[in-house]
Design a protein around this motif. Structure first.
Motif, PDB file in Angstrom:
ATOM      1  N   ALA A   1       2.716   5.061   7.183  1.00 26.43           N
ATOM      2  CA  ALA A   1       2.979   4.819   5.907  1.00 26.43           C
ATOM      3  C   ALA A   1       2.800   5.824   4.969  1.00 26.43           C
ATOM      4  O   ALA A   1       3.443   6.282   3.900  1.00 26.43           O
ATOM      5  CB  ALA A   1       2.465   3.635   5.332  1.00 26.43           C
TER       6      ALA A   1
ATOM      7  N   PHE B   1      -1.546   6.678   9.558  1.00 25.83           N
ATOM      8  CA  PHE B   1      -0.631   5.536   9.750  1.00 25.83           C
ATOM      9  C   PHE B   1       0.635   6.105   9.014  1.00 25.83           C
ATOM     10  O   PHE B   1       0.794   6.736   8.298  1.00 25.83           O
ATOM     11  CB  PHE B   1      -0.933   4.266   8.912  1.00 25.83           C
TER      12      PHE B   1
ATOM     13  N   HIS C   1      -2.624  -5.361   2.555  1.00 24.26           N
ATOM     14  CA  HIS C   1      -2.113  -5.985   3.744  1.00 24.26           C
ATOM     15  C   HIS C   1      -3.172  -7.150   4.481  1.00 24.26           C
ATOM     16  O   HIS C   1      -4.461  -6.577   4.558  1.00 24.26           O
ATOM     17  CB  HIS C   1      -1.655  -5.018   4.679  1.00 24.26           C
TER      18      HIS C   1
ATOM     19  N   ILE D   1       0.893   4.735  -2.736  1.00 24.38           N
ATOM     20  CA  ILE D   1       1.072   6.086  -2.432  1.00 24.38           C
ATOM     21  C   ILE D   1       2.317   6.613  -3.234  1.00 24.38           C
ATOM     22  O   ILE D   1       2.504   7.685  -3.872  1.00 24.38           O
ATOM     23  CB  ILE D   1       0.844   6.380  -0.967  1.00 24.38           C
TER      24      ILE D   1
ATOM     25  N   LEU E   1      -9.190   7.688   6.619  1.00 25.10           N
ATOM     26  CA  LEU E   1      -8.941   6.958   8.024  1.00 25.10           C
ATOM     27  C   LEU E   1     -10.074   6.337   8.685  1.00 25.10           C
ATOM     28  O   LEU E   1     -10.972   6.829   8.502  1.00 25.10           O
ATOM     29  CB  LEU E   1      -8.244   7.868   8.858  1.00 25.10           C
TER      30      LEU E   1
ATOM     31  N   GLY F   1       0.964  -1.272   0.063  1.00 26.85           N
ATOM     32  CA  GLY F   1      -0.049  -0.021  -0.026  1.00 26.85           C
ATOM     33  C   GLY F   1       0.707   0.947   0.183  1.00 26.85           C
ATOM     34  O   GLY F   1       0.444   2.481  -0.430  1.00 26.85           O
ATOM     35  N   THR F   2       2.093   1.174   0.720  1.00 27.89           N
ATOM     36  CA  THR F   2       3.087   2.275   0.739  1.00 27.89           C
ATOM     37  C   THR F   2       3.370   2.553  -0.630  1.00 27.89           C
ATOM     38  O   THR F   2       3.400   3.904  -1.039  1.00 27.89           O
ATOM     39  CB  THR F   2       4.137   2.037   1.614  1.00 27.89           C
TER      40      THR F   2
ATOM     41  N   ASP G   1      -5.154   8.294  -0.207  1.00 24.86           N
ATOM     42  CA  ASP G   1      -4.851   6.938   0.587  1.00 24.86           C
ATOM     43  C   ASP G   1      -6.108   6.383   1.054  1.00 24.86           C
ATOM     44  O   ASP G   1      -6.376   6.823   1.887  1.00 24.86           O
ATOM     45  CB  ASP G   1      -3.884   7.526   1.735  1.00 24.86           C
TER      46      ASP G   1
ATOM     47  N   ASP H   1       2.443  -8.902   1.742  1.00 24.77           N
ATOM     48  CA  ASP H   1       1.899  -7.417   1.477  1.00 24.77           C
ATOM     49  C   ASP H   1       1.469  -7.417  -0.277  1.00 24.77           C
ATOM     50  O   ASP H   1       1.903  -8.152  -0.977  1.00 24.77           O
ATOM     51  CB  ASP H   1       3.405  -6.881   1.480  1.00 24.77           C
ATOM     52  N   GLY H   2       0.861  -6.402  -0.405  1.00 19.26           N
ATOM     53  CA  GLY H   2       0.247  -6.091  -1.647  1.00 19.26           C
ATOM     54  C   GLY H   2      -0.455  -4.821  -1.723  1.00 19.26           C
ATOM     55  O   GLY H   2      -1.013  -4.183  -0.699  1.00 19.26           O
TER      56      GLY H   2
ATOM     57  N   CYS I   1      -5.981   3.355   1.654  1.00 17.39           N
ATOM     58  CA  CYS I   1      -5.662   1.916   2.249  1.00 17.39           C
ATOM     59  C   CYS I   1      -6.766   1.489   3.169  1.00 17.39           C
ATOM     60  O   CYS I   1      -7.120   0.458   3.612  1.00 17.39           O
ATOM     61  CB  CYS I   1      -4.583   2.201   2.829  1.00 17.39           C
ATOM     62  N   GLN I   2      -7.445   2.233   4.258  1.00 18.47           N
ATOM     63  CA  GLN I   2      -8.401   1.878   5.141  1.00 18.47           C
ATOM     64  C   GLN I   2      -9.799   2.209   4.461  1.00 18.47           C
ATOM     65  O   GLN I   2     -10.672   1.914   5.428  1.00 18.47           O
ATOM     66  CB  GLN I   2      -7.927   2.858   6.503  1.00 18.47           C
TER      67      GLN I   2
ATOM     68  N   LYS J   1      -5.922  -5.521   6.217  1.00 17.71           N
ATOM     69  CA  LYS J   1      -6.956  -4.561   5.638  1.00 17.71           C
ATOM     70  C   LYS J   1      -8.180  -5.227   5.051  1.00 17.71           C
ATOM     71  O   LYS J   1      -8.438  -6.499   5.223  1.00 17.71           O
ATOM     72  CB  LYS J   1      -6.201  -3.817   4.369  1.00 17.71           C
TER      73      LYS J   1
ATOM     74  N   VAL K   1      -6.349  11.139   3.615  1.00 17.06           N
ATOM     75  CA  VAL K   1      -6.504   9.903   4.045  1.00 17.06           C
ATOM     76  C   VAL K   1      -7.967   9.620   4.527  1.00 17.06           C
ATOM     77  O   VAL K   1      -8.193  10.035   5.280  1.00 17.06           O
ATOM     78  CB  VAL K   1      -5.413   9.850   5.212  1.00 17.06           C
TER      79      VAL K   1
ATOM     80  N   SER L   1      -4.131  -0.755  -0.091  1.00 17.12           N
ATOM     81  CA  SER L   1      -3.322  -1.752   0.596  1.00 17.12           C
ATOM     82  C   SER L   1      -3.813  -3.123   0.796  1.00 17.12           C
ATOM     83  O   SER L   1      -5.225  -3.074   0.937  1.00 17.12           O
ATOM     84  CB  SER L   1      -2.949  -1.373   1.853  1.00 17.12           C
TER      85      SER L   1
HETATM   86  C1  LIG Z   1      -2.066   0.288   5.760  1.00 10.03           C
HETATM   87  C2  LIG Z   1      -1.969   1.577   5.402  1.00 10.03           C
HETATM   88  C3  LIG Z   1      -0.992   2.016   4.499  1.00 10.03           C
HETATM   89  C4  LIG Z   1       0.094   1.286   3.962  1.00 10.03           C
HETATM   90  O1  LIG Z   1       0.015  -0.025   3.463  1.00 10.03           O
HETATM   91  P1  LIG Z   1       1.041  -1.134   3.503  1.00 10.03           P
HETATM   92  O2  LIG Z   1       0.343  -2.242   2.729  1.00 10.03           O
HETATM   93  O3  LIG Z   1       1.208  -1.647   4.695  1.00 10.03           O
HETATM   94  O4  LIG Z   1       2.049  -0.687   2.847  1.00 10.03           O
HETATM   95  C5  LIG Z   1      -1.061   3.548   4.044  1.00 10.03           C
HETATM   96  N1  LIG Z   1      -1.907   4.271   4.749  1.00 10.03           N
HETATM   97  C6  LIG Z   1      -2.640   3.794   5.356  1.00 10.03           C
HETATM   98  C7  LIG Z   1      -3.774   4.845   5.995  1.00 10.03           C
HETATM   99  C8  LIG Z   1      -2.821   2.445   5.817  1.00 10.03           C
HETATM  100  O5  LIG Z   1      -3.791   2.118   6.840  1.00 10.03           O
END
Ligand SMILES: *Cc1c(COP(=O)(O)O)cnc(C)c1O
Length: 368
Positions: free
Chosen positions: A89, A87, A183, A65, A133, A61-62, A157, A193-194, A159-160, A186, A131, A181
């Protein structure tokens, strides 16, 4: 005493046989890097987000971004605005491009305070990374307006916030790119990781596909020096199984959160984030605000077998990693206050009604 886990993993992979079956096929094919399952998952994923024709699988996920920022030529000498309560990241993805992360405070829905973005913009600002979040949605219409007025890029972002919606439009479909992400923890996860990037731009999608794979146009032609951060076929195979259950996953999380919302409304010592009717959360984390005795409640719940947590106890601007940015305590009062009063409760898709009831009972008995 009941044990209530924070993580969905034990329930999700109680019977991994169907996935093993697909993995056996993959192993026979030997197609471990950028196999056809990666493209299949990308296509399915673009469908989930909707309105974004392109999706590009990456290593984390990093990366999801960082790579769009790099593809947009953002780096050393530039500034990128993001939320102070995220987070690590998000900050890392920005900082490792060479750009300077510039933080902005959040609101009670955990997302960036859009009224404070403009005063953080300088001539060096190149992008905003909102984000989503906890599975909420940032105020994307306002963010896009600000970005347009100042000529900035927007990379979400998400990811969440995978599957979260604002006015019927899903996260990752507003900005020039959406970052996800895969992960294990998630909402749509794989066995390691992906990550996935969504975009409406064919040009950006093609650049990202090269960036993740050494800058290669084809086997023998390297257009520019890039990275090796591909989504492994092995993870795509697992993801193709999980993606079929994605609507169910977010549906269950929403049901559980609705139940908590109802029950906790009866407990005056705690409150939840405002629930904007135009916003559909996906509850990556279910967070309550406990104005007094948060830490006592946390350890009480843990003693009762409930894996409660705090996301996150120290905001990004107060981390050692941020020292060089020159922030100090008091700069982002909302994020700082949240760190003291937030508590995350288990909300995952495999919780039973008994477990949810037990969590509510324990919280109630603590305040009684
Ligand atoms: C999990 C997460 C990431 C990064 O994801 P990874 O797959 O762990 O690199 C980035 N931003 C937020 C808000 C996250 O929760």
């Amino acid at each position: 005493m009941m044990k209530v886990s924070y993580s969905h993993l034990a329930g999700q992979f109680a019977d991994p046989e169907p996935i093993f079956e697909s993995l056996r096929e993959l192993i026979k094919s030997g197609d471990f890097t950028l196999g056809k399952q990666v493209a299949e998952l990308e296509e399915k994923f673009a469908g989930i987000v909707g309105r974004t024709p392109y999706a590009v699988g990456v290593g984390t996920g990093t990366d999801a971004i960082r790579l769009p920022l790099i593809a947009l030529d953002i780096g050393s000498g530039d500034e990128v605005i993001t939320a102070a309560n995220t987070f690590y990241a998000t900050g890392g993805a920005i900082a490792t491009t060479g750009a300077r992360p510039v933080f902005v405070d959040c609101r009670d829905d955990f997302c960036i305070d859009v009224d404070k973005i403009e005063r953080a913009i300088t001539p060096k600002t190149k992008a905003i990374v909102p984000v989503h979040l906890m599975g909420a949605m940032s105020n994307m219409p306002r963010i896009l307006e600000i970005a347009k007025a100042h000529g900035l890029e927007v990379v979400e972002d998400a990811c969440q916030g995978m599957g979260a919606e604002l006015n019927g439009k899903r996260s990752g479909s507003f900005g020039v790119a959406g970052s996800f992400s895969l992960h294990p923890l998630k909402n749509l996860n794989v066995w390691g990781d992906g990550g996935i990037i969504t975009t409406n731009s064919l040009e950006l999608a093609e650049k990202l596909k090269k960036l993740r794979n050494h800058g290669l146009r084809d086997r023998d032609h390297c257009d520019f020096f890039g990275y090796n951060c591909r989504l492994d076929t092995l993870h795509a195979v697992v993801g193709l199984h999980i993606v079929e259950t994605f609507d169910w996953i977010i549906g269950e999380r929403r049901k559980h959160a609705d139940f908590y919302d109802q029950e906790f409304a009866k407990i005056p010592q705690m409150r939840v984030a405002p629930r904007d009717p135009n916003m559909r959360w996906v509850h990556h984390n279910y967070v309550v605000f406990v104005d007094k005795r948060r830490d006592e409640l946390l350890s009480f719940l843990v003693k009762q077998g409930i894996e409660a947590k705090v996301h996150y106890p120290i905001p990004l601007h107060l981390q050692k990693a941020s020292e060089y940015l020159g922030y100090k305590k008091g700069d982002f009062p909302v994020a700082e206050r949240h760190a003291e009063i937030m508590l995350s409760l288990p909300v995952h898709q495999h919780l039973t009604q008994d477990e949810l009831g037990y969590v509510v009972d324990c919280v109630r008995s603590f305040f009684r």
